[in-house]
Design a protein around this motif. Structure first.
Motif, PDB file in Angstrom:
ATOM      1  N   VAL A   3       5.949 -11.340 -47.122  1.00 18.29           N
ATOM      2  CA  VAL A   3       5.379 -10.914 -47.743  1.00 18.29           C
ATOM      3  C   VAL A   3       4.519 -11.643 -48.344  1.00 18.29           C
ATOM      4  O   VAL A   3       5.224 -13.244 -48.027  1.00 18.29           O
ATOM      5  N   GLY A   4       3.561 -11.224 -49.011  1.00 16.23           N
ATOM      6  CA  GLY A   4       2.928 -13.039 -49.537  1.00 16.23           C
ATOM      7  C   GLY A   4       3.238 -14.015 -48.817  1.00 16.23           C
ATOM      8  O   GLY A   4       1.829 -13.831 -47.517  1.00 16.23           O
TER       9      GLY A   4
ATOM     10  N   VAL B  69      -0.713  -8.155 -64.357  1.00 10.96           N
ATOM     11  CA  VAL B  69      -0.560  -9.094 -63.961  1.00 10.96           C
ATOM     12  C   VAL B  69       0.331  -9.654 -63.085  1.00 10.96           C
ATOM     13  O   VAL B  69      -0.745 -10.897 -62.268  1.00 10.96           O
ATOM     14  N   THR B  70       0.881  -9.577 -62.924  1.00  9.36           N
ATOM     15  CA  THR B  70       2.241  -9.889 -60.991  1.00  9.36           C
ATOM     16  C   THR B  70       1.343  -9.306 -60.529  1.00  9.36           C
ATOM     17  O   THR B  70       1.738  -9.681 -59.035  1.00  9.36           O
ATOM     18  N   MET B  71       0.930  -8.152 -60.292  1.00 14.91           N
ATOM     19  CA  MET B  71       0.586  -7.230 -59.070  1.00 14.91           C
ATOM     20  C   MET B  71      -0.544  -8.194 -58.660  1.00 14.91           C
ATOM     21  O   MET B  71      -0.816  -7.908 -57.509  1.00 14.91           O
TER      22      MET B  71
ATOM     23  N   SER C   8      -0.046 -11.145 -56.700  1.00 13.18           N
ATOM     24  CA  SER C   8       0.528 -11.374 -55.639  1.00 13.18           C
ATOM     25  C   SER C   8      -0.256 -10.602 -54.689  1.00 13.18           C
ATOM     26  O   SER C   8      -0.602 -10.955 -53.918  1.00 13.18           O
ATOM     27  N   MET C   9      -1.682  -9.414 -55.025  1.00  9.37           N
ATOM     28  CA  MET C   9      -2.067  -9.283 -53.790  1.00  9.37           C
ATOM     29  C   MET C   9      -3.401 -10.395 -53.767  1.00  9.37           C
ATOM     30  O   MET C   9      -3.738 -10.114 -52.621  1.00  9.37           O
ATOM     31  N   ALA C  10      -3.450 -11.092 -54.298  1.00  5.13           N
ATOM     32  CA  ALA C  10      -4.118 -12.306 -54.103  1.00  5.13           C
ATOM     33  C   ALA C  10      -4.080 -13.483 -53.735  1.00  5.13           C
ATOM     34  O   ALA C  10      -4.425 -13.957 -51.909  1.00  5.13           O
TER      35      ALA C  10
ATOM     36  N   LEU D  96      12.242  -4.988 -52.434  1.00  5.92           N
ATOM     37  CA  LEU D  96      11.427  -4.914 -50.733  1.00  5.92           C
ATOM     38  C   LEU D  96       9.684  -4.976 -50.881  1.00  5.92           C
ATOM     39  O   LEU D  96       9.110  -4.686 -52.671  1.00  5.92           O
ATOM     40  N   ASN D  97       8.840  -5.320 -49.653  1.00  4.98           N
ATOM     41  CA  ASN D  97       7.723  -6.318 -50.522  1.00  4.98           C
ATOM     42  C   ASN D  97       6.543  -6.315 -51.837  1.00  4.98           C
ATOM     43  O   ASN D  97       6.191  -6.600 -52.474  1.00  4.98           O
ATOM     44  N   LEU D  98       8.002  -7.333 -52.067  1.00  5.69           N
ATOM     45  CA  LEU D  98       7.812  -7.667 -53.702  1.00  5.69           C
ATOM     46  C   LEU D  98       7.829  -9.524 -52.950  1.00  5.69           C
ATOM     47  O   LEU D  98       8.586  -9.791 -53.038  1.00  5.69           O
ATOM     48  N   SER D  99       6.913  -9.489 -53.828  1.00  6.38           N
ATOM     49  CA  SER D  99       6.838 -11.473 -53.474  1.00  6.38           C
ATOM     50  C   SER D  99       7.216 -12.204 -54.448  1.00  6.38           C
ATOM     51  O   SER D  99       7.945 -11.464 -55.436  1.00  6.38           O
TER      52      SER D  99
END
Length: 291
Positions: A62-63, A191-193, A196-198, A32-35
């Motif tokens: 997403v992404g 790091v992943t967050m 992912s946000m970028a 859910l909502n994860l790239s």
């Protein structure tokens, strides 16, 4: 890994691949909502090193994949388990199948985690010729009885966004995750967050949640599967409680059920060897694809 794009129906999917395309393909479907970034680079590299062509992608909404727009789900609808989704898990599965057909017409070993496990199940049901094996991690069959969120974790779905999204995500995984999460796991999340946000181009979390809440009962169709299958679930999972994994494994003929002590609703690094071994073991049970 380099980002690529493919048009599947009305959506464009962003994906990356690692490993020799001549090797058997493993498609990784995130939750859910994860790239796709949440399938960690090291995890993918290890899997490719075992002789697989690894493909990860951003689900719709997403992404850098298409964000479709439209209403999502309200807090009241979530609490009542009632939703009218803009799209279904089946639609998301058709996206994934279109990607498989694009990268490897021989088919893929389909691996899904959390919401991704439900999408992976739908891929196996709706597109059997493109599914060589199935690994369902932290999933459920959609019967409405098993795998429901534990009452102690309901507030996690209703919390307002954290002032610091990065540290908020670290805290979230601490709440729902496995025992013995380490400082390295926390740094992985940071790091992943940030990455992912970028890459994020919108917010489809509420629409994806609506698709999850509005899922259909797949039990009867799971009984018709004829592919090697592994169902992996953490005994400590309170987001999708372990009864969901047991019911999924019971429905799929010949499925292996692996319940992991102290594993929660996450993929902490100490769980990786178990998951990677399980993916490889299940894929090796599948017939060799022609070509």
């Amino acid at each position: 890994m380099n980002e690529r794009f493919v048009r599947v129906g009305d959506v464009e999917l962003c994906y990356e691949s690692l490993g020799d395309p001549a090797h058997p393909t493993v498609l990784l479907v995130m939750g859910l909502n994860l790239s796709m970034d949440w399938w960690r680079d090291d995890f993918c590299a290890d899997l490719a090193g075992r002789g697989f062509h690894v493909v990860r992608f951003d689900n719709r909404d997403v992404g850098r994949s298409t964000h479709v727009g439209g209403p999502g789900i309200t807090a009241w609808q979530f609490l009542r388990r009632r939703a009218t989704p803009v799209y279904t898990l089946g639609d998301m599965a058709d996206d994934a199948a279109g990607l498989i057909a694009h990268v490897d017409p021989r088919g893929a070993h389909v691996v899904g985690a959390s919401l991704g496990s439900m999408v992976a199940q739908e891929v196996a049901i709706r597109h059997p010729r493109l599914t060589r094996s199935l690994v369902s991690i932290m999933g459920r069959p959609g019967d409405g009885r098993t795998g429901r969120v534990h009452w102690t974790r309901v507030p996690d779905f209703l919390r307002p966004p954290a002032a610091d999204p990065v540290e908020g995500m670290v805290a979230a995984f601490r709440r729902i995750g496995s025992e013995d999460r380490t400082a390295q796991d926390d740094e992985d999340v940071r790091v992943t967050m940030r990455r992912s946000m970028a890459r994020e181009t919108g917010d489809g979390s509420s629409r994806q949640l609506a698709a999850c809440v509005g899922e259909r009962d797949r039990t009867a169709d799971l009984r018709g599967l004829r592919v090697p299958a592994l169902v992996l679930h953490g005994e400590r999972d309170r987001v999708i409680v372990p009864s969901g994994g047991r019911a999924t494994a019971a429905a799929i003929p010949g499925a292996e059920l692996l319940e992991v002590p102290d594993m929660g609703h996450d993929l902490a690094r100490w769980v990786w060897p178990t998951v990677l071994d399980g993916i490889e073991r299940t894929a090796r049970r599948a017939p060799v694809a022609p070509g």
